[in-house]
Write a protein that holds these residues in place. Structure first.
Motif, mmCIF file in Angstrom:
data_model
loop_
_atom_site.group_PDB
_atom_site.id
_atom_site.type_symbol
_atom_site.label_atom_id
_atom_site.label_comp_id
_atom_site.label_asym_id
_atom_site.label_seq_id
_atom_site.Cartn_x
_atom_site.Cartn_y
_atom_site.Cartn_z
ATOM 1 N N CYS A 225 0.887 -1.261 0.096
ATOM 2 C CA CYS A 225 -0.176 0.016 0.073
ATOM 3 C C CYS A 225 0.782 1.346 -0.063
ATOM 4 C CB CYS A 225 -1.060 0.239 1.302
ATOM 5 S SG CYS A 225 -0.277 0.033 2.698
ATOM 6 N N LEU A 226 0.336 2.348 -0.588
ATOM 7 C CA LEU A 226 0.934 3.721 -0.638
ATOM 8 C C LEU A 226 -0.078 4.362 0.234
ATOM 9 C CD1 LEU A 226 2.437 6.235 -1.828
ATOM 10 C CD2 LEU A 226 1.108 6.033 -3.697
ATOM 11 N N LEU A 227 0.454 5.255 1.076
ATOM 12 C CA LEU A 227 -0.356 6.086 1.673
ATOM 13 C C LEU A 227 0.303 7.732 1.850
ATOM 14 C CD1 LEU A 227 0.520 3.387 3.970
ATOM 15 C CD2 LEU A 227 -1.803 4.371 4.714
ATOM 16 N N VAL A 228 -0.628 8.645 1.422
ATOM 17 C CA VAL A 228 -0.395 9.893 1.351
ATOM 18 C C VAL A 228 -1.456 10.884 2.130
ATOM 19 C CG1 VAL A 228 0.139 11.877 -0.360
ATOM 20 C CG2 VAL A 228 0.810 9.577 -0.791
ATOM 21 N N GLU A 229 -0.796 11.781 2.868
ATOM 22 C CA GLU A 229 -1.612 12.876 3.573
ATOM 23 C C GLU A 229 -1.953 13.828 2.412
ATOM 24 O OE1 GLU A 229 -0.817 15.963 6.687
ATOM 25 O OE2 GLU A 229 -0.869 13.859 7.571
ATOM 26 N N THR A 230 -3.242 14.065 2.609
ATOM 27 C CA THR A 230 -3.700 15.365 1.807
ATOM 28 C C THR A 230 -4.808 16.334 2.344
ATOM 29 O OG1 THR A 230 -4.578 16.127 -0.300
ATOM 30 C CG2 THR A 230 -5.599 14.149 0.623
ATOM 31 N N SER A 231 -5.468 17.068 1.834
ATOM 32 C CA SER A 231 -6.270 17.908 2.570
ATOM 33 C C SER A 231 -7.652 17.348 2.115
ATOM 34 C CB SER A 231 -6.236 19.450 2.051
ATOM 35 O OG SER A 231 -6.625 19.745 0.734
ATOM 36 N N GLU A 232 -8.642 17.950 2.609
ATOM 37 C CA GLU A 232 -10.251 17.591 2.458
ATOM 38 C C GLU A 232 -10.467 17.964 1.066
ATOM 39 O OE1 GLU A 232 -14.883 18.191 4.093
ATOM 40 O OE2 GLU A 232 -13.129 19.360 4.761
ATOM 41 N N ARG A 233 -10.250 19.310 0.646
ATOM 42 C CA ARG A 233 -10.566 19.948 -0.667
ATOM 43 C C ARG A 233 -9.674 19.112 -1.749
ATOM 44 N NH1 ARG A 233 -8.033 25.341 -0.987
ATOM 45 N NH2 ARG A 233 -6.208 24.287 -1.248
ATOM 46 N N GLN A 234 -8.543 18.554 -1.631
ATOM 47 C CA GLN A 234 -7.780 18.016 -2.668
ATOM 48 C C GLN A 234 -8.224 16.436 -2.538
ATOM 49 O OE1 GLN A 234 -4.261 19.200 -0.626
ATOM 50 N NE2 GLN A 234 -3.533 20.490 -2.149
ATOM 51 N N ALA A 235 -8.815 16.105 -1.537
ATOM 52 C CA ALA A 235 -8.873 14.479 -1.464
ATOM 53 C C ALA A 235 -9.528 14.039 -2.996
ATOM 54 C CB ALA A 235 -9.740 14.021 -0.326
ATOM 55 N N PRO A 236 -10.495 14.472 -3.461
ATOM 56 C CA PRO A 236 -11.201 13.700 -4.535
ATOM 57 C C PRO A 236 -9.927 13.630 -5.864
ATOM 58 C CG PRO A 236 -12.697 15.461 -3.895
ATOM 59 C CD PRO A 236 -11.357 15.565 -3.079
ATOM 60 N N ASP A 237 -9.127 14.713 -6.093
ATOM 61 C CA ASP A 237 -8.441 14.567 -7.316
ATOM 62 C C ASP A 237 -7.129 13.840 -6.643
ATOM 63 O OD1 ASP A 237 -9.600 16.443 -8.579
ATOM 64 O OD2 ASP A 237 -8.519 18.038 -7.895
#
Length: 268
Positions: A225-237
């Protein structure tokens, strides 16, 4: 009767004076910070110097030289990204997804906090980490040495040994994801004291994430698995970037920590 003598002014390293200085500088948790600073300082002069650095806006973790992360005390140094407590959620998700992982890679490792937390929880693992910033590499080497971790300097997958291809069970990448135009809006603690390469994620904040997602399948083991943190706004992209690279993706959210982590799995 002689007049009362005025009370002596509190020492620059006295708890009351330190709390007052920190509170005046806007530190919300002045009492807690004062205790940490005074516990770190070896002399009154050193305490005064540490207080001055904190009052000037330097992150507390850099002032005292360490950050608490996933139950560990992780060494941090000036010019190195300070691990965020919300990123502990990424570690939790990795452990839940791959509790028996044996090969772990920490990309954009900064201080190496994520790799250290994973290796500590998993036990005996083959641990690798990489970062573009020489200061981060030096710091991570110190934090990962006792865990047998190897830390490489370079861009993303570039410095990793080829023998890791197709063998990585957990690929954690705490990539920068702040859009370039929003970097000047960050709190001064981050903007003025942490490396730009650890904050600026490009025009939409996802440039580095997309590169990691595109390269990950070649390095992941089947089921890895690959895990990356992002923001709520960016999550869909971000999810779209994962699926576009052939990974099976899901979004994990922790509302209490305002944490959003995309988990991508290489289909066995």
């Amino acid at each position: 009767m002689p007049p009362l003598s005025p009370s002596p002014a509190p020492s620059p390293s006295s708890p009351d004076a330190v709390v007052a200085a920190l509170r005046a500088a806007g530190c919300v948790f002045a009492e807690d910070e004062a205790r940490l600073i005074l516990a770190t300082a070896r002399t009154p002069d050193e305490a005064a110097a540490l207080v001055a650095r904190r009052v000037a806006g330097e992150p507390l973790e850099l002032v005292v030289g360490w950050a608490e992360f996933h139950g560990l005390r992780v060494t941090v140094a000036p010019g190195v990204f300070v691990p965020r407590r919300r990123t502990e959620f990424l570690v939790d998700q990795a452990l839940a997804h791959a509790p028996h992982a044996r090969v772990v890679v920490d990309l954009c490792c900064g201080s190496g906090a994520v790799g250290a937390a994973l290796a500590t929880a998993l036990g005996s693992v083959e641990l690798h980490a990489a970062d573009l910033d020489p200061a981060a590499v030096r710091c991570a080497r110190g934090n990962l040495a006792d865990l047998g971790g190897r830390v490489y300097e370079g861009d993303l997958f570039g410095p990793l040994p080829d023998r890791l291809r197709g063998r990585v069970d957990i690929l954690a990448a705490n990539v920068p994801y702040v859009p370039s135009r929003e970097v000047p809006l960050l709190p001064a603690e981050a903007r003025d004291h942490e490396p730009l390469t650890a904050l600026d994620g490009g025009a939409d904040g996802l440039e580095v994430l997309r590169r990691v997602a595109a390269g990950a399948p070649a390095w992941l083991a089947p089921g890895g698995c690959l895990l990356v943190e992002t923001s709520e706004r960016q999550a869909p992209d971000a999810v779209e970037a994962f699926t576009g690279s052939g990974l099976t993706a899901r979004l994990a959210v922790d509302d209490d920590r305002w944490a959003h982590v995309v988990v991508g799995t290489r289909t066995p």
